[in-house]
Design an enzyme around this catalytic site. Sequence first.
Site, mmCIF file in Angstrom:
data_model
loop_
_atom_site.group_PDB
_atom_site.id
_atom_site.type_symbol
_atom_site.label_atom_id
_atom_site.label_comp_id
_atom_site.label_asym_id
_atom_site.label_seq_id
_atom_site.Cartn_x
_atom_site.Cartn_y
_atom_site.Cartn_z
ATOM 1 N N SER A 1 -27.072 -6.512 7.247
ATOM 2 C CA SER A 1 -26.056 -7.570 7.350
ATOM 3 C C SER A 1 -26.344 -8.616 6.281
ATOM 4 O O SER A 1 -27.483 -8.752 5.829
ATOM 5 C CB SER A 1 -26.154 -8.213 8.740
ATOM 6 O OG SER A 1 -25.421 -9.409 8.779
ATOM 7 N N TYR B 1 -30.974 -11.753 15.614
ATOM 8 C CA TYR B 1 -30.183 -10.766 14.858
ATOM 9 C C TYR B 1 -30.495 -10.870 13.361
ATOM 10 O O TYR B 1 -30.819 -9.876 12.714
ATOM 11 C CB TYR B 1 -28.692 -10.980 15.112
ATOM 12 C CG TYR B 1 -27.798 -10.024 14.358
ATOM 13 C CD1 TYR B 1 -27.588 -8.728 14.820
ATOM 14 C CD2 TYR B 1 -27.153 -10.413 13.174
ATOM 15 C CE1 TYR B 1 -26.766 -7.843 14.128
ATOM 16 C CE2 TYR B 1 -26.325 -9.538 12.478
ATOM 17 C CZ TYR B 1 -26.133 -8.259 12.959
ATOM 18 O OH TYR B 1 -25.323 -7.385 12.266
HETATM 19 N N1 LIG Z 1 -19.149 -5.534 12.944
HETATM 20 C C1 LIG Z 1 -19.517 -6.187 11.853
HETATM 21 O O1 LIG Z 1 -18.739 -7.017 11.335
HETATM 22 C C2 LIG Z 1 -20.866 -5.935 11.219
HETATM 23 C C3 LIG Z 1 -21.230 -6.712 10.098
HETATM 24 C C4 LIG Z 1 -22.482 -6.494 9.500
HETATM 25 C C5 LIG Z 1 -23.323 -5.508 9.998
HETATM 26 N N2 LIG Z 1 -22.937 -4.751 11.091
HETATM 27 C C6 LIG Z 1 -23.880 -3.739 11.581
HETATM 28 O O2 LIG Z 1 -23.216 -2.498 11.721
HETATM 29 C C7 LIG Z 1 -23.798 -1.751 12.793
HETATM 30 C C8 LIG Z 1 -22.705 -1.285 13.744
HETATM 31 O O3 LIG Z 1 -22.102 -2.432 14.297
HETATM 32 P P1 LIG Z 1 -20.739 -2.407 15.134
HETATM 33 O O4 LIG Z 1 -19.922 -3.509 14.597
HETATM 34 O O5 LIG Z 1 -20.192 -1.040 15.220
HETATM 35 O O6 LIG Z 1 -21.313 -2.877 16.556
HETATM 36 P P2 LIG Z 1 -20.809 -2.570 18.030
HETATM 37 O O7 LIG Z 1 -19.349 -2.317 18.029
HETATM 38 O O8 LIG Z 1 -21.326 -3.655 18.887
HETATM 39 O O9 LIG Z 1 -21.562 -1.200 18.370
HETATM 40 C C9 LIG Z 1 -22.965 -1.200 18.506
HETATM 41 C C10 LIG Z 1 -23.433 0.188 18.835
HETATM 42 O O10 LIG Z 1 -24.844 0.123 19.099
HETATM 43 C C11 LIG Z 1 -25.081 0.742 20.350
HETATM 44 N N3 LIG Z 1 -26.244 0.223 21.060
HETATM 45 C C12 LIG Z 1 -26.518 -1.054 21.371
HETATM 46 N N4 LIG Z 1 -27.640 -1.130 22.104
HETATM 47 C C13 LIG Z 1 -28.088 0.148 22.246
HETATM 48 C C14 LIG Z 1 -29.180 0.729 22.917
HETATM 49 N N5 LIG Z 1 -30.060 -0.011 23.618
HETATM 50 N N6 LIG Z 1 -29.358 2.061 22.861
HETATM 51 C C15 LIG Z 1 -28.470 2.846 22.180
HETATM 52 N N7 LIG Z 1 -27.398 2.355 21.550
HETATM 53 C C16 LIG Z 1 -27.203 1.010 21.587
HETATM 54 C C17 LIG Z 1 -23.810 0.452 21.154
HETATM 55 O O11 LIG Z 1 -23.754 1.277 22.301
HETATM 56 P P3 LIG Z 1 -23.086 0.759 23.709
HETATM 57 O O12 LIG Z 1 -21.642 1.151 23.640
HETATM 58 O O13 LIG Z 1 -23.847 1.518 24.746
HETATM 59 O O14 LIG Z 1 -23.282 -0.716 23.785
HETATM 60 C C18 LIG Z 1 -22.764 0.761 20.096
HETATM 61 O O15 LIG Z 1 -22.586 2.126 19.953
HETATM 62 C C19 LIG Z 1 -24.829 -2.665 13.460
HETATM 63 O O16 LIG Z 1 -26.130 -2.341 13.008
HETATM 64 C C20 LIG Z 1 -24.437 -4.047 12.962
HETATM 65 O O17 LIG Z 1 -25.526 -4.934 12.933
HETATM 66 C C21 LIG Z 1 -21.734 -4.959 11.711
#
Ligand SMILES: NC(=O)c1ccc[n+]([C@@H]2O[C@H](COP(=O)([O-])OP(=O)(O)OC[C@H]3O[C@@H](n4cnc5c(N)ncnc54)[C@H](OP(=O)(O)O)[C@@H]3O)[C@@H](O)[C@H]2O)c1
Length: 249
Positions: free
Chosen positions: A156, A169
């Site tokens: 990020s 985070y």
């Molecule tokens: N969205 C953004 O704007 C953004 C920006 C910068 C970086 N990122 C990075 O991109 C990546 C994906 O983010 P996203 O936006 O897709 O997030 P998200 O929609 O919140 O999805 C997070 C994923 O991680 C899983 N997860 C969380 N805790 C877990 C655990 N204890 N064991 C197994 N799985 C777990 C969740 O599963 P559950 O369904 O079970 O909760 C879900 O599949 C992350 O690393 C995030 O930091 C995102």
Amino acid sequence: MKISTNYPITQGELEGRVVLVTGANRGFGRAMTLDLAKAGASVIMLGRDLGSLETTYDEVVDAGFKEPILYPLDLEGATPEHYQQLQADVLDSFGKLDGLIHNAGIIGTMMPIEQYDLKLWYSTMQINVNAPFMLTQCLIPALNKSADGRILFLSSSVGRDARAYWGAYGVSKFAIEGLSKTLSEELEKTNIKTNTLDPGRIRTKMRQIAYPAENVENNPTPESLAPAIVYLMSEKSKPLNGEQLTLES
Ligand SMILES: NC(=O)c1ccc[n+]([C@@H]2O[C@H](COP(=O)([O-])OP(=O)(O)OC[C@H]3O[C@@H](n4cnc5c(N)ncnc54)[C@H](OP(=O)(O)O)[C@@H]3O)[C@@H](O)[C@H]2O)c1
């Protein structure tokens, strides 16, 4: 370095490649699972919620893409024994691993470090840093059996430039950047390439939690960004190692 999201996926270009995606059930992990399977990769879908893992599995199969493998595991509670078992299962089924994508993560909470909740700090570090470390450590032998291995950590902007109140985070993503860079140096003479990727804004639940007041329609969908992940798992991205990548939308 910027990576284009307009990568044209060719069906079958990842045929024979095995890629493990954490958090594959929803959000960005779901979208990359669909595109990786579309390109012919066998995707090992790791996630803690079996119901939504199965929903995404059905979507992949219904689309006629390569059938994935479900791997239910909660990264918060997983122990080194769980990761050893995972390594044994991967080697039994495929004899190698070509890609490891550390996508799962939690946002924690927005709070000054001075007041940060200790329990949430531990959970965030466990899921965002300790789990990727243990998973990587256990799977390096399987990645070493690939002729062209990849480790990709989702990072990020707040893990590259510190921002107030992003707490555990932000700190966890700084740690991921350090882990990736260290690995890329240690594995330099192997077939494994290690990079981090800041995807920028994505229209997912995590973004909504971080910015509840914004219009989600202004953020790119996970589906529009996922082709870049196919590129990063393909032979075309082999020259990249130890890079801090960013998506160009
Ligand atoms: N969205 C953004 O704007 C953004 C920006 C910068 C970086 N990122 C990075 O991109 C990546 C994906 O983010 P996203 O936006 O897709 O997030 P998200 O929609 O919140 O999805 C997070 C994923 O991680 C899983 N997860 C969380 N805790 C877990 C655990 N204890 N064991 C197994 N799985 C777990 C969740 O599963 P559950 O369904 O079970 O909760 C879900 O599949 C992350 O690393 C995030 O930091 C995102």
